[in-house]
Write a protein that holds these residues in place. Structure first.
Motif, PDB file in Angstrom:
ATOM      1  N   GLU A  56     -73.663 -41.296 -72.301  1.00 31.71           N
ATOM      2  CA  GLU A  56     -72.811 -42.072 -73.354  1.00 31.71           C
ATOM      3  C   GLU A  56     -72.578 -41.608 -74.721  1.00 31.71           C
ATOM      4  OE1 GLU A  56     -74.526 -45.831 -73.024  1.00 31.71           O
ATOM      5  OE2 GLU A  56     -74.437 -46.067 -70.688  1.00 31.71           O
ATOM      6  N   ASN A  57     -72.103 -40.183 -74.735  1.00 30.99           N
ATOM      7  CA  ASN A  57     -71.811 -39.641 -76.263  1.00 30.99           C
ATOM      8  C   ASN A  57     -73.062 -39.702 -77.246  1.00 30.99           C
ATOM      9  OD1 ASN A  57     -69.292 -39.062 -75.972  1.00 30.99           O
ATOM     10  ND2 ASN A  57     -68.578 -41.064 -76.194  1.00 30.99           N
ATOM     11  N   PHE A  58     -74.475 -39.413 -76.616  1.00 31.49           N
ATOM     12  CA  PHE A  58     -75.632 -39.283 -77.002  1.00 31.49           C
ATOM     13  C   PHE A  58     -76.426 -38.148 -76.748  1.00 31.49           C
ATOM     14  CE2 PHE A  58     -75.268 -43.714 -78.225  1.00 31.49           C
ATOM     15  CZ  PHE A  58     -75.711 -43.831 -79.770  1.00 31.49           C
ATOM     16  N   TRP A  59     -76.860 -37.236 -77.771  1.00 35.68           N
ATOM     17  CA  TRP A  59     -77.755 -36.139 -77.422  1.00 35.68           C
ATOM     18  C   TRP A  59     -79.215 -36.705 -77.189  1.00 35.68           C
ATOM     19  CZ3 TRP A  59     -81.931 -35.141 -80.905  1.00 35.68           C
ATOM     20  CH2 TRP A  59     -82.534 -34.163 -80.095  1.00 35.68           C
TER      21      TRP A  59
ATOM     22  N   TYR B  74     -72.940 -25.855 -86.563  1.00 33.99           N
ATOM     23  CA  TYR B  74     -74.128 -25.187 -86.271  1.00 33.99           C
ATOM     24  C   TYR B  74     -75.123 -26.442 -86.112  1.00 33.99           C
ATOM     25  CZ  TYR B  74     -75.450 -26.145 -91.331  1.00 33.99           C
ATOM     26  OH  TYR B  74     -75.757 -26.809 -92.567  1.00 33.99           O
ATOM     27  N   LEU B  75     -76.295 -26.154 -85.329  1.00 36.17           N
ATOM     28  CA  LEU B  75     -76.914 -27.471 -84.987  1.00 36.17           C
ATOM     29  C   LEU B  75     -77.853 -27.803 -86.088  1.00 36.17           C
ATOM     30  CD1 LEU B  75     -77.866 -29.171 -82.437  1.00 36.17           C
ATOM     31  CD2 LEU B  75     -79.706 -27.424 -81.981  1.00 36.17           C
ATOM     32  N   ARG B  76     -77.946 -29.147 -86.443  1.00 39.11           N
ATOM     33  CA  ARG B  76     -78.892 -29.733 -87.551  1.00 39.11           C
ATOM     34  C   ARG B  76     -80.238 -29.025 -87.570  1.00 39.11           C
ATOM     35  NH1 ARG B  76     -76.278 -34.278 -89.640  1.00 39.11           N
ATOM     36  NH2 ARG B  76     -78.176 -34.769 -91.026  1.00 39.11           N
TER      37      ARG B  76
ATOM     38  N   SER C 281     -86.999 -41.089 -76.039  1.00 38.82           N
ATOM     39  CA  SER C 281     -86.822 -41.960 -77.151  1.00 38.82           C
ATOM     40  C   SER C 281     -85.993 -41.320 -78.278  1.00 38.82           C
ATOM     41  CB  SER C 281     -87.865 -42.586 -77.666  1.00 38.82           C
ATOM     42  OG  SER C 281     -89.001 -41.509 -78.157  1.00 38.82           O
ATOM     43  N   VAL C 282     -86.152 -40.057 -78.503  1.00 38.06           N
ATOM     44  CA  VAL C 282     -85.575 -39.042 -79.691  1.00 38.06           C
ATOM     45  C   VAL C 282     -83.963 -38.644 -79.072  1.00 38.06           C
ATOM     46  CG1 VAL C 282     -85.712 -36.968 -81.058  1.00 38.06           C
ATOM     47  CG2 VAL C 282     -87.731 -38.221 -80.012  1.00 38.06           C
ATOM     48  N   ARG C 283     -83.343 -39.362 -79.900  1.00 34.40           N
ATOM     49  CA  ARG C 283     -81.703 -39.238 -79.723  1.00 34.40           C
ATOM     50  C   ARG C 283     -80.667 -39.498 -80.770  1.00 34.40           C
ATOM     51  NH1 ARG C 283     -80.117 -43.292 -75.046  1.00 34.40           N
ATOM     52  NH2 ARG C 283     -78.097 -43.384 -76.395  1.00 34.40           N
ATOM     53  N   ARG C 284     -79.575 -38.878 -80.680  1.00 32.54           N
ATOM     54  CA  ARG C 284     -78.775 -38.957 -81.913  1.00 32.54           C
ATOM     55  C   ARG C 284     -77.304 -39.063 -81.193  1.00 32.54           C
ATOM     56  NH1 ARG C 284     -79.583 -35.710 -87.130  1.00 32.54           N
ATOM     57  NH2 ARG C 284     -80.664 -37.548 -87.679  1.00 32.54           N
ATOM     58  N   PRO C 285     -76.394 -39.961 -81.777  1.00 28.56           N
ATOM     59  CA  PRO C 285     -75.059 -39.616 -81.400  1.00 28.56           C
ATOM     60  C   PRO C 285     -74.850 -38.260 -81.440  1.00 28.56           C
ATOM     61  CG  PRO C 285     -75.206 -41.473 -82.935  1.00 28.56           C
ATOM     62  CD  PRO C 285     -76.447 -40.640 -83.017  1.00 28.56           C
ATOM     63  N   LEU C 286     -73.708 -37.642 -80.511  1.00 24.97           N
ATOM     64  CA  LEU C 286     -73.302 -36.386 -80.353  1.00 24.97           C
ATOM     65  C   LEU C 286     -72.489 -35.919 -81.566  1.00 24.97           C
ATOM     66  CD1 LEU C 286     -73.128 -33.888 -78.230  1.00 24.97           C
ATOM     67  CD2 LEU C 286     -71.153 -35.021 -77.149  1.00 24.97           C
ATOM     68  N   ASP C 287     -71.732 -36.651 -82.106  1.00 23.49           N
ATOM     69  CA  ASP C 287     -71.137 -36.357 -83.306  1.00 23.49           C
ATOM     70  C   ASP C 287     -72.017 -36.262 -84.542  1.00 23.49           C
ATOM     71  OD1 ASP C 287     -71.459 -38.953 -83.927  1.00 23.49           O
ATOM     72  OD2 ASP C 287     -69.249 -39.435 -83.989  1.00 23.49           O
ATOM     73  N   GLN C 288     -73.148 -36.315 -84.371  1.00 19.85           N
ATOM     74  CA  GLN C 288     -74.112 -36.038 -85.546  1.00 19.85           C
ATOM     75  C   GLN C 288     -75.313 -35.112 -85.302  1.00 19.85           C
ATOM     76  OE1 GLN C 288     -75.775 -40.132 -86.553  1.00 19.85           O
ATOM     77  NE2 GLN C 288     -73.831 -40.893 -86.634  1.00 19.85           N
TER      78      GLN C 288
END
Length: 180
Positions: free
Chosen positions: A115-118, A143-145, A125-132
């Motif tokens: 659902e657009n989350f990595w 580049y990857l954060r 439990s560690v996740r972030r919106p794909l566009d971030q």
């Protein structure tokens, strides 16, 4: 099947950008190069270059790359040719070269999204919106954060010596920035 796993001659960051920039998919540079791009300088010699794409967009990448590159699935200790139209449900690494005789040029790492989350594989439990999950250089190269890249490096079963310098340097730079 190829067995020349040490035969690397990675292309450059600008070349990776040229290969991927016109593809209609999410991608970014990962690995040690991601950390160096964040620091705006090369901190060590890199023996490879990694690119992240999403599992959902793997066939877009395949269709765009197959004209100029050979793509191999790295799975279970083997490198087998990625077949046209083959959807990779579990494979996470693709090694890429110009031909079956030329050195490896870059690696594609396939990440799963929901659902657009990595989501971090080792702790859901560690996740972030794909566009971030990515940042961009002043030239616009994604580049990857660093916090995500470092999480992957530090979370592996073995932190290799070449990565420990990147980890230390990143944290020192962050400490210096905090006191400016």
């Amino acid at each position: 099947m190829r067995t020349d796993i040490s035969n690397w001659m990675p292309i450059t960051v600008p070349e990776i950008n040229k290969v991927f920039s016109d593809m209609p998919l999410h991608w970014c540079i990962a690995g040690g190069w991601a950390l160096d791009l964040h620091l705006c300088k090369q901190t060590r010699e890199h023996s490879d270059i990694d690119v992240i794409i999403t599992r959902d967009e793997q066939l877009i990448a395949y269709q765009n790359l197959k004209r100029d590159w050979m793509l191999y699935k790295a799975q279970d200790g083997k490198l087998d040719l990625w077949e046209d139209g083959e959807y990779l449900n579990f494979t996470e690494d693709i090694w890429v070269s110009k031909s079956s005789e030329t050195p490896w040029a870059f690696q594609i790492m396939i990440i799963d999204t929901e659902e657009n989350f990595w989501t971090y594989q080792r702790d859901k439990s560690v996740r972030r919106p794909l566009d971030q999950i990515c940042l961009k250089t002043v030239e616009g190269i994604p580049y990857l954060r660093p916090e995500i890249q470092l999480l992957h490096k530090a979370g592996s079963s073995q932190v290799r010596e070449k990565h420990s310098g990147s980890l230390i340097l990143y944290f020192l730079v962050q400490d210096c920035r905090r006191f400016k």
